[in-house]
Motif scaffolding. Sequence first.
Motif, PDB file in Angstrom:
ATOM      1  N   ILE A 145      -3.621  22.978  -8.319  1.00 31.19           N
ATOM      2  CA  ILE A 145      -4.876  22.891  -7.560  1.00 31.19           C
ATOM      3  C   ILE A 145      -5.060  24.132  -6.691  1.00 31.19           C
ATOM      4  CG2 ILE A 145      -6.182  21.585  -5.856  1.00 31.19           C
ATOM      5  CD1 ILE A 145      -5.949  20.175  -8.511  1.00 31.19           C
ATOM      6  N   VAL A 146      -4.019  24.523  -5.976  1.00 28.58           N
ATOM      7  CA  VAL A 146      -4.085  25.744  -5.164  1.00 28.58           C
ATOM      8  C   VAL A 146      -4.388  26.948  -6.040  1.00 28.58           C
ATOM      9  CG1 VAL A 146      -2.795  27.281  -3.637  1.00 28.58           C
ATOM     10  CG2 VAL A 146      -2.517  24.825  -3.428  1.00 28.58           C
ATOM     11  N   GLY A 147      -3.714  27.024  -7.170  1.00 27.71           N
ATOM     12  CA  GLY A 147      -3.922  28.154  -8.069  1.00 27.71           C
ATOM     13  C   GLY A 147      -5.326  28.217  -8.625  1.00 27.71           C
ATOM     14  N   ALA A 148      -5.890  27.061  -8.953  1.00 23.98           N
ATOM     15  CA  ALA A 148      -7.215  27.021  -9.563  1.00 23.98           C
ATOM     16  C   ALA A 148      -8.301  27.483  -8.605  1.00 23.98           C
ATOM     17  CB  ALA A 148      -7.516  25.615 -10.064  1.00 23.98           C
TER      18      ALA A 148
ATOM     19  N   TRP B  13       3.150  15.155  -2.445  1.00 23.04           N
ATOM     20  CA  TRP B  13       2.470  16.234  -3.174  1.00 23.04           C
ATOM     21  C   TRP B  13       1.060  15.845  -3.583  1.00 23.04           C
ATOM     22  CZ3 TRP B  13       4.221  20.991  -3.076  1.00 23.04           C
ATOM     23  CH2 TRP B  13       5.574  21.214  -2.816  1.00 23.04           C
ATOM     24  N   GLY B  14       0.837  14.577  -3.853  1.00 22.71           N
ATOM     25  CA  GLY B  14      -0.505  14.160  -4.230  1.00 22.71           C
ATOM     26  C   GLY B  14      -1.509  14.386  -3.122  1.00 22.71           C
ATOM     27  N   TRP B  15      -1.136  14.044  -1.902  1.00 20.86           N
ATOM     28  CA  TRP B  15      -2.045  14.229  -0.775  1.00 20.86           C
ATOM     29  C   TRP B  15      -2.239  15.704  -0.445  1.00 20.86           C
ATOM     30  CZ3 TRP B  15      -4.959  10.345   0.239  1.00 20.86           C
ATOM     31  CH2 TRP B  15      -4.501   9.052   0.000  1.00 20.86           C
ATOM     32  N   VAL B  16      -1.193  16.494  -0.622  1.00 23.41           N
ATOM     33  CA  VAL B  16      -1.336  17.940  -0.411  1.00 23.41           C
ATOM     34  C   VAL B  16      -2.323  18.518  -1.421  1.00 23.41           C
ATOM     35  CG1 VAL B  16      -0.123  20.158  -0.520  1.00 23.41           C
ATOM     36  CG2 VAL B  16       0.958  18.210   0.618  1.00 23.41           C
ATOM     37  N   SER B  17      -2.173  18.124  -2.685  1.00 26.13           N
ATOM     38  CA  SER B  17      -3.084  18.618  -3.726  1.00 26.13           C
ATOM     39  C   SER B  17      -4.519  18.178  -3.456  1.00 26.13           C
ATOM     40  CB  SER B  17      -2.638  18.119  -5.106  1.00 26.13           C
ATOM     41  OG  SER B  17      -1.395  18.678  -5.466  1.00 26.13           O
ATOM     42  N   LEU B  18      -4.692  16.932  -3.025  1.00 24.79           N
ATOM     43  CA  LEU B  18      -6.034  16.440  -2.715  1.00 24.79           C
ATOM     44  C   LEU B  18      -6.665  17.233  -1.577  1.00 24.79           C
ATOM     45  CD1 LEU B  18      -8.323  14.379  -3.045  1.00 24.79           C
ATOM     46  CD2 LEU B  18      -7.093  12.872  -1.461  1.00 24.79           C
ATOM     47  N   SER B  19      -5.872  17.586  -0.573  1.00 25.47           N
ATOM     48  CA  SER B  19      -6.390  18.354   0.560  1.00 25.47           C
ATOM     49  C   SER B  19      -6.875  19.724   0.114  1.00 25.47           C
ATOM     50  CB  SER B  19      -5.299  18.492   1.625  1.00 25.47           C
ATOM     51  OG  SER B  19      -4.883  17.225   2.093  1.00 25.47           O
ATOM     52  N   TYR B  20      -6.094  20.388  -0.741  1.00 24.95           N
ATOM     53  CA  TYR B  20      -6.532  21.690  -1.248  1.00 24.95           C
ATOM     54  C   TYR B  20      -7.725  21.544  -2.193  1.00 24.95           C
ATOM     55  CZ  TYR B  20      -2.526  24.131   0.733  1.00 24.95           C
ATOM     56  OH  TYR B  20      -1.628  24.686   1.607  1.00 24.95           O
ATOM     57  N   LEU B  21      -7.784  20.439  -2.929  1.00 24.72           N
ATOM     58  CA  LEU B  21      -8.927  20.197  -3.811  1.00 24.72           C
ATOM     59  C   LEU B  21     -10.215  20.081  -3.003  1.00 24.72           C
ATOM     60  CD1 LEU B  21     -10.161  19.525  -6.582  1.00 24.72           C
ATOM     61  CD2 LEU B  21      -9.527  17.132  -6.176  1.00 24.72           C
ATOM     62  N   LEU B  22     -10.168  19.372  -1.895  1.00 24.15           N
ATOM     63  CA  LEU B  22     -11.357  19.231  -1.049  1.00 24.15           C
ATOM     64  C   LEU B  22     -11.806  20.591  -0.519  1.00 24.15           C
ATOM     65  CD1 LEU B  22     -10.439  15.993   0.967  1.00 24.15           C
ATOM     66  CD2 LEU B  22     -12.051  16.222  -0.940  1.00 24.15           C
ATOM     67  N   GLY B  23     -10.844  21.418  -0.096  1.00 24.96           N
ATOM     68  CA  GLY B  23     -11.188  22.760   0.367  1.00 24.96           C
ATOM     69  C   GLY B  23     -11.764  23.616  -0.737  1.00 24.96           C
TER      70      GLY B  23
ATOM     71  N   THR C 181      11.469  20.295  -6.046  1.00 22.77           N
ATOM     72  CA  THR C 181      10.101  19.803  -6.193  1.00 22.77           C
ATOM     73  C   THR C 181      10.110  18.808  -7.348  1.00 22.77           C
ATOM     74  OG1 THR C 181       9.467  21.486  -7.810  1.00 22.77           O
ATOM     75  CG2 THR C 181       9.160  22.036  -5.470  1.00 22.77           C
ATOM     76  N   PRO C 182       9.084  17.981  -7.493  1.00 28.03           N
ATOM     77  CA  PRO C 182       9.035  17.073  -8.648  1.00 28.03           C
ATOM     78  C   PRO C 182       9.135  17.815  -9.975  1.00 28.03           C
ATOM     79  CG  PRO C 182       7.405  16.434  -7.024  1.00 28.03           C
ATOM     80  CD  PRO C 182       7.978  17.742  -6.553  1.00 28.03           C
TER      81      PRO C 182
ATOM     82  N   LEU D  80      -1.258  18.118 -13.175  1.00 25.09           N
ATOM     83  CA  LEU D  80      -2.372  18.519 -12.322  1.00 25.09           C
ATOM     84  C   LEU D  80      -2.062  18.348 -10.836  1.00 25.09           C
ATOM     85  CD1 LEU D  80      -5.364  17.029 -14.348  1.00 25.09           C
ATOM     86  CD2 LEU D  80      -4.902  19.455 -13.964  1.00 25.09           C
ATOM     87  N   ILE D  81      -1.387  17.269 -10.482  1.00 25.45           N
ATOM     88  CA  ILE D  81      -1.180  16.950  -9.073  1.00 25.45           C
ATOM     89  C   ILE D  81       0.045  17.649  -8.496  1.00 25.45           C
ATOM     90  CG2 ILE D  81      -0.650  15.086  -7.460  1.00 25.45           C
ATOM     91  CD1 ILE D  81      -2.427  13.269  -9.019  1.00 25.45           C
ATOM     92  N   ASN D  82       1.097  17.799  -9.286  1.00 27.95           N
ATOM     93  CA  ASN D  82       2.320  18.412  -8.782  1.00 27.95           C
ATOM     94  C   ASN D  82       2.282  19.926  -8.903  1.00 27.95           C
ATOM     95  OD1 ASN D  82       4.204  16.194  -7.954  1.00 27.95           O
ATOM     96  ND2 ASN D  82       3.750  15.501 -10.036  1.00 27.95           N
TER      97      ASN D  82
END
Length: 366
Positions: A287-290, A227-237, A191-192, A281-283
Amino acid sequence: MKLTLSSSPYQRVKRDTGQVMRLVIYAMVPGIIAQTVFFGWGTLIQAFLAVASALVFEGVILWLRKRPIERTLTDYSAILTGLLIAISIPPTLPWWMTITGVFFAIAVAKQVYGGLGFNIFNPAMIGYVVLLISFPAAMSLWLPPQHLASLTPSFLDSAALIFTDFSTTGYDVTQLRTVAGGVADGVTMATPLDTLKTDLTLGITYSESLLRPIFSTGLFQSAGAGWGWVSLSYLLGGLWLVRLKVISWHIPGSMLASVAAFSLLLYMVDADHYASPLFHLINGAVIVGAFFIATDPVSASTTQKGRIIYGAAIGFWVVIIRVFGGYPDAIAFAVIIMNMVVPLIDYYTRPRTYGHQVTKKARRVE
């Protein structure tokens, strides 16, 4: 008996446990789709495997405990636990490891304590930590994002890797990482976060890291590819859950602010050896954890002040473990550490009894 999440006279929207769990599952769908798009069909296969094994383990244990099976299984808590484990592990992790993690999550972290509502630790994070400590090499074997790989596993390849350790063409995961990652050396990373920690350990600064050639272009310059787009998707949810008042803003808000603040402090001290706040924040699973892990209503703090303290402390531990600890990501460890402190936090942040007033005489006596 179904739990009803309401607190008169402040909460007028009454939802039972099953409704809450279903809404959380729906909110995870955009993130799961994004993970599948960027990291392959293995994400969906792992989700099916983890959910199915979670339901089986829960059903068997309930039968052994002579507890009602159908009523408990339909609260969707086991399904949610399975999904959280599935999105946290590499998409090609061997099937028996996935089932092992789910077993510890359901049988040990949840049912040993008495089932939903009695567990003091987040079950999914216990299962994840068991896998991470027991199988560290396998848990770091992430394939490169599909849009950067020269060879992308098909659905059958992903299933074969999970159940036989080899793709239909005879490659194992390590070979696929080498063959598929022909775009840049850094593409074969776990992972990054893992790559950055390895580079810093070898004396390579943040600006010199192999992460640079594979950063996403455009909006997510500080995120590893995909990973940025994955994080954004979970952020929207997650924001959708806040909007529906399924979760409050206190835990995710304080946790994200804490991660940003502490990582910014280190970044200002030495930008060559500490990653930027946006990178943290993004990697990884911040976001999922929060929004989906730290907000677990059973193992998290229950008071408003307590939730802010709880979320901020998780954010602090995430940065500390990532920067100074031995693991590149730290959500699971941070959440488990703070799960142990929740009773103390709730004790000292209890709101006053409704209608309570302190008289001048009582103040003088105190």
